[in-house]
Design a protein around this motif. Structure first.
Motif, short mmCIF file in Angstrom:
data_model
loop_
_atom_site.label_atom_id
_atom_site.label_comp_id
_atom_site.label_asym_id
_atom_site.label_seq_id
_atom_site.Cartn_x
_atom_site.Cartn_y
_atom_site.Cartn_z
N LYS A 12 -74.00 63.78 71.17
CA LYS A 12 -74.89 64.52 72.06
C LYS A 12 -74.19 65.78 72.60
O LYS A 12 -74.74 66.88 72.55
CB LYS A 12 -75.33 63.62 73.21
N ASN A 54 -80.85 71.58 64.68
CA ASN A 54 -81.78 70.60 65.20
C ASN A 54 -81.10 69.58 66.11
O ASN A 54 -81.06 68.39 65.80
CB ASN A 54 -82.47 69.88 64.03
N PRO A 55 -80.52 70.03 67.20
CA PRO A 55 -79.76 69.11 68.05
C PRO A 55 -80.64 67.99 68.61
O PRO A 55 -81.72 68.23 69.14
CB PRO A 55 -79.24 70.01 69.17
N ALA A 56 -80.18 66.79 68.44
CA ALA A 56 -80.88 65.62 68.97
C ALA A 56 -80.56 65.47 70.44
O ALA A 56 -79.43 65.65 70.87
CB ALA A 56 -80.47 64.38 68.21
N SER A 79 -85.21 63.00 71.04
CA SER A 79 -86.16 64.08 70.80
C SER A 79 -85.36 65.22 70.19
O SER A 79 -84.14 65.24 70.25
CB SER A 79 -86.85 64.50 72.09
N ASP A 80 -86.06 66.13 69.56
CA ASP A 80 -85.37 67.27 68.96
C ASP A 80 -86.26 68.50 69.00
O ASP A 80 -87.37 68.46 69.52
CB ASP A 80 -84.88 66.95 67.54
N THR A 81 -85.75 69.58 68.44
CA THR A 81 -86.46 70.86 68.51
C THR A 81 -87.68 70.93 67.61
O THR A 81 -88.45 71.86 67.71
CB THR A 81 -85.50 72.02 68.18
#
Length: 108
Positions: A12, A54-56, A79-81
Motif C-alpha cells: 500500500k 493503478n495503485p490499489a 479499490s483502485d483508479t
C-alpha cells in the motif's frame, strides 16, 4: 503482527510513494505475484509498484489463518483508479519468513 499484514502495508505504501524497496524484504528471489489476470515475477511486481500503475487502496485487512512454516490466508477490501471496489481473498506461501508466492482472487 502478521507477515501478510506487514506485506500488504508495504505494498500500500509502495504504490502511494512509487517506491517498492520495502517490499523486497518480504519476498524471495523467485517470488511470484499471482492474480486472476497475470503472474508477475518479483522484479515485475516491484517495477509495477515503483511505476505507480493503478495503485490499489488496501484497507480492512483480516488474517484468517497463519502458521510459521507455510502460509498466510486472509482478505481485505480494495479499490483502485479504474473504479473497482470489492474484496480480495489472498494466500501467501512462505519459506524462511519470506513469501515465495502471493495469490489474489477478487471476490466482487
Amino acid at each position: 503482527m502478521s507477515l501478510g499484514t506487514e506485506f500488504l502495508q508495504a505494498c500500500k505504501e509502495g504504490f502511494a510513494s512509487k517506491d517498492s524497496s520495502a517490499i523486497v524484504g518480504f519476498s524471495t528471489d523467485d517470488f511470484l505475484m499471482i492474480t486472476p489476470v497475470t503472474t508477475r515475477p518479483r522484479q515485475g511486481f516491484l517495477d509495477l509498484v515503483s511505476e505507480g500503475h493503478n495503485p490499489a487502496i488496501i484497507e480492512n485487512v483480516e488474517v484468517i489463518y497463519e502458521n510459521d512454516d507455510v502460509s498466510v490466508l486472509g482478505y481485505h477490501t480494495a479499490s483502485d483508479t479504474t473504479g473497482y471496489k470489492g474484496k480480495v481473498l489472498w494466500c501467501g506461501r512462505k519459506i524462511d519468513g519470506k513469501f515465495y508466492d502471493f495469490r489474489l482472487a477478487r471476490l466482487g
